[in-house]
Design an enzyme around this catalytic site. Structure first.
Site, mmCIF file in Angstrom:
data_model
loop_
_atom_site.group_PDB
_atom_site.id
_atom_site.type_symbol
_atom_site.label_atom_id
_atom_site.label_comp_id
_atom_site.label_asym_id
_atom_site.label_seq_id
_atom_site.Cartn_x
_atom_site.Cartn_y
_atom_site.Cartn_z
ATOM 1 N N HIS A 137 0.806 -1.223 0.000
ATOM 2 C CA HIS A 137 0.000 0.000 0.000
ATOM 3 C C HIS A 137 0.842 1.278 0.000
ATOM 4 O O HIS A 137 0.499 2.270 0.640
ATOM 5 C CB HIS A 137 -0.961 -0.001 1.183
ATOM 6 N N HIS A 211 -9.837 1.718 0.563
ATOM 7 C CA HIS A 211 -9.672 0.542 1.425
ATOM 8 C C HIS A 211 -10.739 0.511 2.521
ATOM 9 O O HIS A 211 -10.427 0.281 3.692
ATOM 10 C CB HIS A 211 -8.276 0.531 2.044
ATOM 11 N N GLU A 341 -11.315 -4.184 -2.810
ATOM 12 C CA GLU A 341 -10.395 -3.120 -3.206
ATOM 13 C C GLU A 341 -10.145 -3.193 -4.712
ATOM 14 O O GLU A 341 -9.281 -3.959 -5.160
ATOM 15 C CB GLU A 341 -9.073 -3.261 -2.448
#
Length: 377
Positions: A137, A211, A341
């Protein structure tokens, strides 16, 4: 999208019946859109605001810190309003306590990049390791931990916040000055629309998503009683560190198969572990806004449809929670939410056979996501 609701009488509540995946839904819709903002803090010398978007039926709370969605409040079939995303108690808590990325805009590269490195035009870039030997991420301090510059707006049928963030050349090891704009808007048709656009002055990689952790039962327990459908016939299986092997694996007849609606608890039992897998929703990049998933909670009647232009979607079932302190005094436990996601495939920069996540200076990265909410009787 087949859940479009045409407003018939301005400023009046109306009841309409619409079709969703050949089921009947009743939605009470008010033709009233508003947006409210308030300063709630300061982080690293920049003002942080909380915004509330309201269409008369549902509300969305979000903040310019991390582009975070902190509440989505929707009615059940009896009109009871409840929040359906995991959250922290207040915006200030996100500054230091958002390890799970609750509601965050994640980047510069969502999901994992193996060995925390990749090559572009023969040059290797070493990026920040924050997930064993890999990058997750965007690194230690990705986009979900940055203050974005906000601007509210209203337009026909929607209210929203436009946010911008400049990720400078070398941030977390990524090349290029990447300018990103994120539009987050609530429509009169009960859609939460997100649109990411990015440009760069040097070839780089980019993969942006939201997210949010969804729990359509109002976060009163786990999501095993949810029904899930994902419009994908394959996954990209992972090896060590959950880095994809490069294979595209068909899933028909396996516990990964959500091509028809399945009870999530049954699939978790069949798998014997939690889901944290990338589903192949497209074989190649395209601008098509495609329906990728439907989530239902039969008891409350709440339904959420998810649309995206990305080639994949990561299904994650909150596998690691153990009495995590959340909002409203709740303790989040294992499988108390599911994440969908939408994004590029994991480790795409190191997998030439995967749809490319490379962005050149003469190109524009665009990713659209739509979450559409309704009620099934």
């Amino acid at each position: 999208m087949n859940l479009r609701i045409q407003l018939v009488t301005i400023l009046l509540l109306i009841s309409v019946t619409v079709s969703l995946s050949q089921t009947k839904m009743t939605v009470i819709q008010e033709a009233s859109l508003s947006i409210k903002g308030e300063k709630v803090g300061n982080w690293e010398g920049q003002d942080v605001f909380k915004y509330t978007l309201d269409n008369g039926l549902m509300q969305v709370e979000l903040t310019n810190f991390g582009g975070i969605i902190s509440r989505i409040i929707v009615p059940d079939k009896n009109g009871k309003l409840e929040n359906v995303v995991l959250a922290l108690e207040n915006v200030q808590d996100y500054f230091t306590k958002n390890g799970p990325y609750f509601g965050a805009a994640v980047g510069r590269y969502a999901n994992r990049i193996g060995t925390a490195s990749f090559a572009l035009d023969g040059e290797t870039f070493q990026i920040t390791k924050n997930n064993g030997e890999n990058t997750l991420h965007g690194g230690v301090k990705g986009f979900g931990a940055k203050v974005w510059t906000p601007e509210t707006y209203k337009k026909q049928g929607a209210v929203g916040v436009k946010m911008t963030y400049l990720s400078v050349d070398g941030e977390e090891g990524f090349p290029g000055n990447l300018m990103t704009t994120l539009w987050m808007e609530l429509t009169s048709s009960n859609e939460l629309k997100l649109r990411f656009e990015s440009t760069t002055d040097k070839k780089t990689v980019v993969n942006l998503t939201n997210h949010s952790y969804f729990n359509l039962n109002g976060i009163t327990g786990d999501v095993r009683d949810h029904e899930l459908q994902i419009f994908a016939d394959a996954i990209t299986p992972g090896g060590p560190g959950q880095i994809p092997t490069g294979e595209i694996k068909l899933i028909a007849g396996t516990p990964f198969d959500f091509q028809t609606p399945k009870n999530l608890g049954d699939q978790l039992d069949a798998l014997g572990e939690g889901f944290d897998h990338n589903y192949v929703t497209k074989r190649a990049n395209s601008s098509e806004l495609k329906k990728i998933a439907i989530v239902k909670h039969p008891e409350s009647g709440r339904v959420m449809e998810v649309f995206s232009t990305a080639p994949g979607v990561q299904l994650y079932t909150a596998n690691g929670f153990n009495s995590f302190a959340g909002a409203d005094g709740k303790k989040y436990e294992k499988h108390w939410a599911l994440c969908l996601e939408p994004e590029a495939w994991p480790d795409s920069p190191n997998k030439p056979s995967f749809p490319s996540a490379t962005l050149a200076p003469d190109e524009k990265y665009v990713h659209e996501i739509v979450y559409e909410f309704g009620v099934e009787n």
